[in-house]
Motif scaffolding. Sequence first.
Motif, PDB file in Angstrom:
ATOM      1  N   THR A  59       0.840  -1.206   0.000  1.00  0.00           N
ATOM      2  CA  THR A  59       0.000   0.000   0.000  1.00  0.00           C
ATOM      3  C   THR A  59       0.874   1.256   0.000  1.00  0.00           C
ATOM      4  O   THR A  59       0.466   2.300  -0.485  1.00  0.00           O
ATOM      5  N   HIS A  60       2.055   1.142   0.619  1.00  0.00           N
ATOM      6  CA  HIS A  60       3.073   2.189   0.619  1.00  0.00           C
ATOM      7  C   HIS A  60       4.320   1.552   1.195  1.00  0.00           C
ATOM      8  O   HIS A  60       4.296   0.382   1.589  1.00  0.00           O
ATOM      9  N   CYS A  61       5.408   2.294   1.263  1.00  0.00           N
ATOM     10  CA  CYS A  61       6.685   1.641   1.575  1.00  0.00           C
ATOM     11  C   CYS A  61       7.386   2.192   2.803  1.00  0.00           C
ATOM     12  O   CYS A  61       8.605   2.370   2.807  1.00  0.00           O
ATOM     13  N   HIS A  62       6.650   2.445   3.874  1.00  0.00           N
ATOM     14  CA  HIS A  62       7.298   2.688   5.158  1.00  0.00           C
ATOM     15  C   HIS A  62       7.820   1.363   5.707  1.00  0.00           C
ATOM     16  O   HIS A  62       7.317   0.296   5.362  1.00  0.00           O
ATOM     17  N   ILE A  63       8.791   1.467   6.601  1.00  0.00           N
ATOM     18  CA  ILE A  63       9.534   0.279   7.055  1.00  0.00           C
ATOM     19  C   ILE A  63       8.631  -0.849   7.551  1.00  0.00           C
ATOM     20  O   ILE A  63       8.858  -2.018   7.239  1.00  0.00           O
ATOM     21  N   ASP A  64       7.605  -0.502   8.328  1.00  0.00           N
ATOM     22  CA  ASP A  64       6.778  -1.550   8.942  1.00  0.00           C
ATOM     23  C   ASP A  64       6.001  -2.367   7.912  1.00  0.00           C
ATOM     24  O   ASP A  64       5.578  -3.481   8.200  1.00  0.00           O
ATOM     25  N   HIS A  65       5.832  -1.830   6.703  1.00  0.00           N
ATOM     26  CA  HIS A  65       5.049  -2.505   5.664  1.00  0.00           C
ATOM     27  C   HIS A  65       5.904  -3.280   4.670  1.00  0.00           C
ATOM     28  O   HIS A  65       5.363  -3.990   3.822  1.00  0.00           O
ATOM     29  N   VAL A  66       7.229  -3.110   4.763  1.00  0.00           N
ATOM     30  CA  VAL A  66       8.104  -3.709   3.743  1.00  0.00           C
ATOM     31  C   VAL A  66       9.141  -4.676   4.319  1.00  0.00           C
ATOM     32  O   VAL A  66       9.940  -5.230   3.568  1.00  0.00           O
ATOM     33  N   GLY A  80      -0.599  11.436   0.926  1.00  0.00           N
ATOM     34  CA  GLY A  80      -0.806  12.317   2.088  1.00  0.00           C
ATOM     35  C   GLY A  80      -0.108  11.753   3.309  1.00  0.00           C
ATOM     36  O   GLY A  80       0.614  12.452   4.009  1.00  0.00           O
ATOM     37  N   HIS A  81      -0.326  10.461   3.573  1.00  0.00           N
ATOM     38  CA  HIS A  81       0.459   9.789   4.621  1.00  0.00           C
ATOM     39  C   HIS A  81       1.883   9.577   4.106  1.00  0.00           C
ATOM     40  O   HIS A  81       2.854   9.772   4.832  1.00  0.00           O
ATOM     41  N   SER A  82       1.967   9.161   2.853  1.00  0.00           N
ATOM     42  CA  SER A  82       3.250   9.099   2.148  1.00  0.00           C
ATOM     43  C   SER A  82       2.959   9.440   0.692  1.00  0.00           C
ATOM     44  O   SER A  82       1.813   9.360   0.254  1.00  0.00           O
ATOM     45  N   GLY A 123      -4.192   0.692   3.833  1.00  0.00           N
ATOM     46  CA  GLY A 123      -2.858   1.071   4.283  1.00  0.00           C
ATOM     47  C   GLY A 123      -2.939   1.975   5.506  1.00  0.00           C
ATOM     48  O   GLY A 123      -3.782   1.778   6.384  1.00  0.00           O
ATOM     49  N   ASP A 124      -2.072   2.981   5.564  1.00  0.00           N
ATOM     50  CA  ASP A 124      -2.048   3.878   6.733  1.00  0.00           C
ATOM     51  C   ASP A 124      -2.784   5.184   6.472  1.00  0.00           C
ATOM     52  O   ASP A 124      -2.477   6.214   7.080  1.00  0.00           O
ATOM     53  N   VAL A 125      -3.765   5.152   5.581  1.00  0.00           N
ATOM     54  CA  VAL A 125      -4.493   6.375   5.240  1.00  0.00           C
ATOM     55  C   VAL A 125      -5.639   6.608   6.219  1.00  0.00           C
ATOM     56  O   VAL A 125      -5.765   7.686   6.814  1.00  0.00           O
TER      57      VAL A 125
HETATM   58 ZN   LIG Z   1       3.078   4.259   6.936  1.00  0.00          ZN
END
Ligand SMILES: [Zn+2]
Length: 219
Positions: free
Chosen positions: A66-73, A141-143, A160-162
């Motif tokens: 959904t996006h590529c912040h550390i916790d998701h990848v 917006g979040h990323s 995701g984190d939206v």
């Molecule tokens: Zn995130």
Amino acid sequence: MLKHRHTLLKVKSFTFNPIQENTYIVYDETKSCVIIDPGCYDAQEKQELKSFIETNELTPVHLINTHCHIDHVLGNAFVKLTFGLPLQIHPKAVEELRAVKIYASNYGLPLYEEADPDAFFEEGDQIKFGNTVLDILFVPGHSPGSVAFVEKVSKTVMAGDVLFFRSIGRSDLPGGNAQTLIHSIRTKLFTLDDDYKVYPGHGKPTTIGEEKKLNPYLN
Ligand SMILES: [Zn+2]
Ligand SMILES: [Zn+2]
């Protein structure tokens, strides 16, 4: 009589890594599945994900973020290698993905292995597996590279984190923007019917209708 397609969309969620991120396996009656945001970090979490797939005799066909912040990848490299899947992300998420290896140690996650993206999707593209289609919404917006995956038959959105249960994503991380985030929620997610179930990147599921009414950040 019209014959309606019979969908049995199933969503399995795991909460992985110290940041308590939700990893999702979404599958249907064909037992094909997609792996969304694998956040598995240690050997035990990786085994938990793999065991679920094996036990349920699923065939993973897509690895998507959904996006590529550390916790998701954190588990991208493991999933790529174990199931031979290309990593698919939004092109605007490349920069946030590349940044992870720079800050991983500061987050106490030094074992992070970077996985390169192999393919890109944009809003309007579709992710297909089994009898199921996921539509892509671009929700920055979040990323900068955030997307949501929408399944129209069962009315399911992986956000995701939206958008969270009674909350919204952070906008204070690099590339984040509060106004853009609110705009993404109002003009994209809130155009979905009220009975859409929302599976967020953290915390418990909710619905579009509930968040329209009860989310303190959107009222
Ligand atoms: Zn995130
Ligand atoms: Zn997250």
